[in-house]
Design a protein around this motif. Structure first.
Motif, short mmCIF file in Angstrom:
data_model
loop_
_atom_site.label_atom_id
_atom_site.label_comp_id
_atom_site.label_asym_id
_atom_site.label_seq_id
_atom_site.Cartn_x
_atom_site.Cartn_y
_atom_site.Cartn_z
N ASP A 174 0.84 -1.21 0.00
CA ASP A 174 0.00 0.00 0.00
C ASP A 174 0.87 1.26 0.00
N VAL A 175 1.89 1.27 0.88
CA VAL A 175 2.76 2.45 0.98
C VAL A 175 3.50 2.69 -0.33
N MET A 176 4.09 1.61 -0.88
CA MET A 176 4.90 1.78 -2.08
C MET A 176 4.02 2.12 -3.30
N SER A 177 2.81 1.57 -3.35
CA SER A 177 1.92 1.86 -4.49
C SER A 177 1.46 3.31 -4.46
N ALA A 178 1.33 3.87 -3.25
CA ALA A 178 0.85 5.26 -3.13
C ALA A 178 1.98 6.27 -3.28
N ALA A 179 3.23 5.80 -3.14
CA ALA A 179 4.37 6.74 -3.15
C ALA A 179 4.65 7.19 -4.59
N PRO A 180 4.85 8.49 -4.80
CA PRO A 180 5.11 8.97 -6.16
C PRO A 180 6.51 8.56 -6.64
N GLY A 181 6.62 8.34 -7.97
CA GLY A 181 7.94 8.11 -8.55
C GLY A 181 8.39 6.67 -8.56
N TRP A 182 7.48 5.74 -8.24
CA TRP A 182 7.83 4.31 -8.23
C TRP A 182 6.91 3.55 -9.18
N ARG A 183 7.44 2.43 -9.71
CA ARG A 183 6.58 1.52 -10.49
C ARG A 183 6.73 0.10 -9.97
N ASN A 184 5.61 -0.53 -9.71
CA ASN A 184 5.60 -1.92 -9.26
C ASN A 184 5.91 -2.82 -10.45
N LEU A 185 6.88 -3.73 -10.30
CA LEU A 185 7.24 -4.61 -11.41
C LEU A 185 6.24 -5.75 -11.59
N ALA A 186 5.37 -5.96 -10.63
CA ALA A 186 4.35 -7.00 -10.79
C ALA A 186 3.30 -6.49 -11.78
N ALA A 187 3.02 -7.29 -12.80
CA ALA A 187 2.08 -6.85 -13.85
C ALA A 187 0.71 -6.52 -13.27
N ASP A 188 0.32 -7.24 -12.23
CA ASP A 188 -1.02 -7.02 -11.66
C ASP A 188 -1.00 -6.01 -10.51
N GLY A 189 0.15 -5.37 -10.30
CA GLY A 189 0.23 -4.36 -9.23
C GLY A 189 0.28 -4.96 -7.84
N GLY A 190 0.55 -6.26 -7.73
CA GLY A 190 0.60 -6.91 -6.41
C GLY A 190 1.99 -7.45 -6.10
N PHE A 191 2.02 -8.66 -5.59
CA PHE A 191 3.29 -9.29 -5.21
C PHE A 191 3.86 -10.05 -6.40
N ILE A 192 5.18 -10.34 -6.32
CA ILE A 192 5.80 -11.15 -7.38
C ILE A 192 6.11 -12.54 -6.81
N PRO A 193 6.27 -13.54 -7.67
CA PRO A 193 6.69 -14.85 -7.17
C PRO A 193 8.09 -14.72 -6.55
N ARG A 194 8.41 -15.59 -5.61
CA ARG A 194 9.71 -15.53 -4.96
C ARG A 194 10.84 -15.56 -6.00
#
Ligand SMILES: C[S@@+](CC[C@H](N)C(=O)[O-])C[C@H]1O[C@@H](n2cnc3c(N)ncnc32)[C@H](O)[C@@H]1O
Length: 227
Positions: free
Chosen positions: A178-198
């Protein structure tokens, strides 16, 4: 950089199980591989004697994963930050055992290191593996991942630099997301905007093993700095 004069005389690995000679050797190792907050902004090209991709790990714990990563990538440089002195002692022993020239350590709060010792736009990667989850609601404010932390870290990474986080405590993992998704200037590498596999490149850490024993899930996140 000013000479490293701090002693590690108090770095007792297991009380009563370290000899004077071992303690002296640890002091010498700290002189070679330790960095001090008091020395201020670090010139890592000078520290490592080269310009190489640079990773900062926050909260190395007993250092097993840190040592494994540094040993597996001699062409890269690693900076470990840990407040726990037994962890620093174990890391120093590991650096010597594996003859690692590409790992240096701070024994202090990572926030202070980031603010006082790390130049802006200088890191290629920051790792935060299994940070203390602070389960109780009244302790949540102690969690390291907060909006201000995300902004501080963003300034220290190069544009395109990676922040890799992992947790075995789902509510904290969700908080991180939640914190990282709301922070400006970042992009989540997970295509679905969630967690990635280990990711296979992350060595199994001590706390990850503990989480697995307790039947916890494992949650990885990768964000890159986009501006
Ligand atoms: C739960 S342990 C995880 C250790 C290791 N990453 C692992 O996965 O095995 C969290 C570690 O972070 C360290 N730590 C907590 N807050 C810190 C801070 N502000 N700066 C540096 N280290 C910190 C603690 O001392 C502890 O060793």
């Amino acid at each position: 950089m000013a000479q490293n004069t701090r002693t590690v005389r108090s770095f007792v690995l297991r009380k009563g199980r370290i000899t004077e000679a071992q303690q002296r050797a640890l002091d010498e190792d700290w002189f070679r591989f330790g960095l001090n907050l008091e020395d201020g902004m670090a010139d890592f090209d000078q520290v490592f004697g080269r310009n190489a991709p640079r990773t900062l790990e926050i909260g190395c714990g007993m250092g097993g994963a840190t040592l494994a990563m540094a040993a597996a990538a001699p062409e890269q440089d690693f900076i470990g930050v840990e407040v726990h002195q037994a962890g620093i002692g174990a890391l120093l022993l590991g650096i010597k055992k594996h003859s690692l020239g590409n790992l240096r350590l701070y024994r202090c709060d990572a926030l202070d290191v980031l603010k006082q010792c790390i130049a802006d736009n200088s890191l290629d990667r920051v790792l935060l593996f299994f940070p203390d989850p602070w389960h109780k609601k009244r302790h949540h404010k102690r969690r390291i991942v907060q909006a201000e932390f995300a902004e501080l870290l963003r300034g220290k990474l190069k544009v395109g630099g990676l922040f890799h986080l992992a947790s075995d405590w789902q509510p904290y993992a969700q908080h991180m997301l939640d914190v990282m998704s709301a922070a400006p200037g970042w992009r989540n590498l997970a295509a679905d905007g969630g967690f990635i596999p280990r990711p296979p490149e992350r060595p199994l850490t001590k706390f990850e093993q503990r989480g697995e024993r307790l039947g916890h899930g494992i949650f990885d996140l990768k964000f890159i700095r986009v501006d």
